[in-house]
Structure formats: structure tokens, C-alpha cells
Enzyme design. Structure first.
Site, PDB file in Angstrom:
ATOM      1  N   ASN A   9      61.238  19.183  79.219  1.00  0.00           N
ATOM      2  CA  ASN A   9      61.972  18.757  80.419  1.00  0.00           C
ATOM      3  C   ASN A   9      61.041  18.550  81.681  1.00  0.00           C
ATOM      4  O   ASN A   9      60.500  19.597  82.092  1.00  0.00           O
ATOM      5  CB  ASN A   9      62.949  19.632  80.666  1.00  0.00           C
ATOM      6  CG  ASN A   9      63.909  19.437  81.988  1.00  0.00           C
ATOM      7  OD1 ASN A   9      63.568  18.350  82.340  1.00  0.00           O
ATOM      8  ND2 ASN A   9      64.786  20.299  82.406  1.00  0.00           N
ATOM      9  N   TRP A  10      60.626  17.315  82.004  1.00  0.00           N
ATOM     10  CA  TRP A  10      59.562  17.173  82.957  1.00  0.00           C
ATOM     11  C   TRP A  10      60.403  17.229  84.276  1.00  0.00           C
ATOM     12  O   TRP A  10      59.578  17.189  85.339  1.00  0.00           O
ATOM     13  CB  TRP A  10      59.236  15.752  82.959  1.00  0.00           C
ATOM     14  CG  TRP A  10      58.077  15.415  81.931  1.00  0.00           C
ATOM     15  CD1 TRP A  10      57.766  16.403  81.026  1.00  0.00           C
ATOM     16  CD2 TRP A  10      57.195  14.506  81.747  1.00  0.00           C
ATOM     17  NE1 TRP A  10      56.638  15.818  80.207  1.00  0.00           N
ATOM     18  CE2 TRP A  10      56.054  14.682  80.538  1.00  0.00           C
ATOM     19  CE3 TRP A  10      56.998  13.245  82.550  1.00  0.00           C
ATOM     20  CZ2 TRP A  10      55.225  13.964  80.310  1.00  0.00           C
ATOM     21  CZ3 TRP A  10      56.127  12.294  81.855  1.00  0.00           C
ATOM     22  CH2 TRP A  10      55.140  12.816  80.986  1.00  0.00           C
ATOM     23  N   LYS A  11      61.814  17.441  84.317  1.00  0.00           N
ATOM     24  CA  LYS A  11      62.350  17.607  85.764  1.00  0.00           C
ATOM     25  C   LYS A  11      62.156  16.415  86.883  1.00  0.00           C
ATOM     26  O   LYS A  11      61.764  15.495  86.235  1.00  0.00           O
ATOM     27  CB  LYS A  11      62.115  18.926  86.370  1.00  0.00           C
ATOM     28  CG  LYS A  11      62.693  20.151  85.136  1.00  0.00           C
ATOM     29  CD  LYS A  11      62.516  21.520  85.851  1.00  0.00           C
ATOM     30  CE  LYS A  11      62.738  22.337  84.827  1.00  0.00           C
ATOM     31  NZ  LYS A  11      62.871  23.820  85.139  1.00  0.00           N
ATOM     32  N   HIS A  92      72.162  21.191  82.999  1.00  0.00           N
ATOM     33  CA  HIS A  92      71.061  22.267  83.355  1.00  0.00           C
ATOM     34  C   HIS A  92      71.229  22.950  84.624  1.00  0.00           C
ATOM     35  O   HIS A  92      72.190  22.401  85.538  1.00  0.00           O
ATOM     36  CB  HIS A  92      69.867  21.461  83.576  1.00  0.00           C
ATOM     37  CG  HIS A  92      68.442  22.103  83.590  1.00  0.00           C
ATOM     38  ND1 HIS A  92      68.008  22.970  84.831  1.00  0.00           N
ATOM     39  CD2 HIS A  92      67.430  22.334  82.571  1.00  0.00           C
ATOM     40  CE1 HIS A  92      66.789  23.409  84.452  1.00  0.00           C
ATOM     41  NE2 HIS A  92      66.691  23.469  83.246  1.00  0.00           N
ATOM     42  N   GLU A  94      69.719  23.694  86.990  1.00  0.00           N
ATOM     43  CA  GLU A  94      69.508  22.948  88.467  1.00  0.00           C
ATOM     44  C   GLU A  94      70.437  22.106  88.912  1.00  0.00           C
ATOM     45  O   GLU A  94      70.696  21.806  89.816  1.00  0.00           O
ATOM     46  CB  GLU A  94      67.857  22.414  88.224  1.00  0.00           C
ATOM     47  CG  GLU A  94      67.068  23.771  88.261  1.00  0.00           C
ATOM     48  CD  GLU A  94      65.500  23.263  87.323  1.00  0.00           C
ATOM     49  OE1 GLU A  94      65.327  22.213  87.355  1.00  0.00           O
ATOM     50  OE2 GLU A  94      64.971  24.123  87.000  1.00  0.00           O
ATOM     51  N   GLU A 162      68.980  29.220  78.972  1.00  0.00           N
ATOM     52  CA  GLU A 162      68.008  29.156  79.815  1.00  0.00           C
ATOM     53  C   GLU A 162      68.399  30.387  80.727  1.00  0.00           C
ATOM     54  O   GLU A 162      69.346  29.693  81.542  1.00  0.00           O
ATOM     55  CB  GLU A 162      67.927  27.916  80.294  1.00  0.00           C
ATOM     56  CG  GLU A 162      67.387  26.777  79.521  1.00  0.00           C
ATOM     57  CD  GLU A 162      66.630  25.671  80.133  1.00  0.00           C
ATOM     58  OE1 GLU A 162      65.425  25.354  79.599  1.00  0.00           O
ATOM     59  OE2 GLU A 162      67.138  25.130  81.050  1.00  0.00           O
ATOM     60  N   GLY A 168      60.650  29.010  85.403  1.00  0.00           N
ATOM     61  CA  GLY A 168      59.620  28.693  86.314  1.00  0.00           C
ATOM     62  C   GLY A 168      59.182  30.005  87.036  1.00  0.00           C
ATOM     63  O   GLY A 168      58.363  29.749  87.906  1.00  0.00           O
ATOM     64  N   SER A 207      60.291  29.554  81.052  1.00  0.00           N
ATOM     65  CA  SER A 207      58.765  30.159  80.777  1.00  0.00           C
ATOM     66  C   SER A 207      58.106  30.124  79.595  1.00  0.00           C
ATOM     67  O   SER A 207      57.337  31.150  79.146  1.00  0.00           O
ATOM     68  CB  SER A 207      58.878  31.455  81.692  1.00  0.00           C
ATOM     69  OG  SER A 207      59.057  31.322  83.143  1.00  0.00           O
TER      70      SER A 207
HETATM   71  P1  13P Z   1      60.186  26.447  82.891  1.00  0.00           P
HETATM   72  O1  13P Z   1      59.716  26.344  81.245  1.00  0.00           O
HETATM   73  O2  13P Z   1      59.277  25.510  83.723  1.00  0.00           O
HETATM   74  O3  13P Z   1      60.519  27.718  83.008  1.00  0.00           O
HETATM   75  O4  13P Z   1      61.710  25.630  83.002  1.00  0.00           O
HETATM   76  C1  13P Z   1      62.426  25.764  81.779  1.00  0.00           C
HETATM   77  C2  13P Z   1      63.537  24.657  82.042  1.00  0.00           C
HETATM   78  O5  13P Z   1      64.189  24.736  82.977  1.00  0.00           O
HETATM   79  C3  13P Z   1      63.542  23.705  81.042  1.00  0.00           C
HETATM   80  O6  13P Z   1      64.858  22.936  81.074  1.00  0.00           O
END
Ligand code: 13P
Length: 248
Positions: A9-11, A92, A94, A162, A168, A207
Site C-alpha cells: 500500500n503506497w498510500k 483503511h 487512515e 491492521e 508506521g 510495521s
Molecule cells: P506500515 O507498513 O507502514 O506500518 O503501514 C501499514 C499499513 O497501513 C498498510 O495498509
């Protein structure tokens, strides 16, 4: 037997120049035929990513719950599919936080994605306060039940657990905690869907990196990973694909 799925997931990261990373990721995916590999890129990069890495499953990070209409700035599932997306993330944390997406809204998005022919990765997860209060399993299984799309079934549907406090941060739950949560999710899916539950993959996200992937992917009922930061470069993402391949 569920195949492992390693999804990036590149966000809101990446650029045309960054698509070069997909070359080695696609090569690693080809070398690991027992593992499914996918990358969710920003909407603007779906078409060029698909052109650059046609063998790789490229996906979206979100879709609108409607098929078309007066929704300025939004993108529908049919639109991302037309330019090459094979799947979409929905729900997600976020987006649940930044765009105030409710479980009902996430459910509608997942249903719209499926209607357009996309696979779906549905995300759920608890806050640190909810975990500390001993409510993590209750919160996450309730989120799952309320966000599941119509006619939910595998293998087109995956659920990504998650924990918000692990995203993160470099912190991860213990493998025992991950296994316990995935067991609870599987049990709730069986209650809701019967035998259809068996083909739905349960991914862990938060993470994940090359050092912890082997252990997390080996935990009970973990069928793959949803990877944020470590999916941005092939150097960090490929070892996670290889860890999944070693587990078979
Ligand atoms: P990280 O791997 O950067 O912790 O992010 C996880 C995430 O939100 C994947 O959707």
C-alpha cells in the site's frame, strides 16, 4: 488451502519515477509462483503502473460507493478497473479517521468494488486505547461484521487486520496476539458466512518488514500481509515476498 497474499500500500507516496521499483517486485512475484503479490498505488499511477508491470496485480486504495454521478473529486470502482486496477483496498484506518468513513460506508464501497469486478481488501483494526481496555477483539470483529460487503466470499475478498497503533510505528503485536485476533476474525466469518469463510484470506498489516515478516506470516490463520512503508522500494518489499514464498 489459502495462497499467501503479499500486498503493498503506497498510500500518498510514489511518482512516475518511482514505478521503476515495480520491475524487481514483478520479477520477485514471477519467481514466487506460490505467492500472490499486489500493489495498491495512488489513483494517478494505476494506468502507468499496469503498463509498466502487466503481470503484477495493481490496485486502488479507495473507491467511491457509487457507480457514477455528481461527486466532484471522487473516483469510481469501474473507473479504476477500466485503467487496469484488479483490486481495491477499502476501509483503511487512515480513511476511516481522515475521511470519517463509517462501517456502513465501507461496506457500500466494498460492495461497489465487487460490483465493478474488483477484488477487495477490507481493513479493520483497533486503537491502542481499545487494546489497553481489553476490547480489541470485540471492536475488530464488530467492525468486520458491519463492513462486510454483500455476498462476501473468498478468494476475491481478503480482510486485513491492521492495529492502528502498529501502523508506521515500528511496533507490532506479538505473534500470539496476531494469531488470537485472526482466529477471532475467522470464527466471526464462519458464524456469518458458513463455509464461504474458509477461502477468505486474513492479512496482517502494521510495521511489517523483512526482519519480522517470516514470524508474522507464520502465525496461525495469517494468510498474508498488507505492507505500507516497506512496499515503497523493491529492496524492502522483495524480502517480504520471499519470506512468504519460503512458508509456501
Ligand atoms: P506500515 O507498513 O507502514 O506500518 O503501514 C501499514 C499499513 O497501513 C498498510 O495498509
Amino acid at each position: 488451502m489459502r495462497r499467501k497474499l503479499i500486498a503493498g500500500n503506497w498510500k500518498m507516496n510514489g511518482s512516475m519515477a518511482a514505478l521503476v521499483e515495480l520491475d524487481a517486485i514483478a520479477t520477485a512475484a514471477t519467481r514466487s509462483p506460490g505467492v500472490d503479490v499486489a500493489v495498491a498505488v495512488p489513483a494517478t499511477l494505476i494506468a502507468p503502473a499496469t503498463a509498466r508491470a502487466p503481470t503484477l496485480a495493481i490496485g486502488a486504495q479507495d473507491v467511491h460507493h457509487g457507480d457514477c454521478g455528481a461527486h466532484t473529486g471522487c473516483v469510481s470502482a469501474a473507473m479504476v478497473r477500466e485503467v487496469g486496477a484488479r483490486f481495491s483496498l477499502v476501509g483503511h484506518s487512515e480513511r476511516r479517521a481522515d475521511q470519517a468513513e463509517s462501517d456502513a460506508h465501507v461496506r457500500d464501497k466494498a460492495t461497489a468494488a465487487r460490483r465493478a469486478g474488483l477484488d477487495v481488501i477490507l481493513c479493520v483494526g483497533e486503537t491502542s486505547e481499545e487494546r489497553d481496555a481489553g476490547r480489541a477483539e470485540a471492536v475488530v470483529t464488530a467492525q468486520l461484521a458491519a463492513s462486510l460487503p454483500d455476498d462476501a466470499a473468498g478468494p476475491w475478498l481478503s480482510v486485513a487486520y491492521e492495529p492502528i497503533w502498529a501502523i508506521g510505528t515500528g511496533r507490532t503485536p506479538t505473534t500470539a496476539d496476531v494469531a488470537a485476533m485472526h482466529g477471532a476474525l475467522r470464527a466471526r466469518l464462519r458464524d456469518l458466512l458458513g463455509v464461504e469463510a474458509e477461502a477468505i484470506r486474513l492479512l496482517y498489516g502494521g510495521s511489517v518488514n523483512d526482519a519480522n515478516a517470516g514470524e508474522l506470516l507464520g502465525a496461525g490463520d495469517v494468510d498474508g500481509a498488507l505492507v505500507g512503508g516497506a512496499s515503497l522500494t523493491a529492496a524492502k518489499f522483495v524480502p517480504i515476498i520471499e519470506a512468504a514464498a519460503r512458508l509456501g
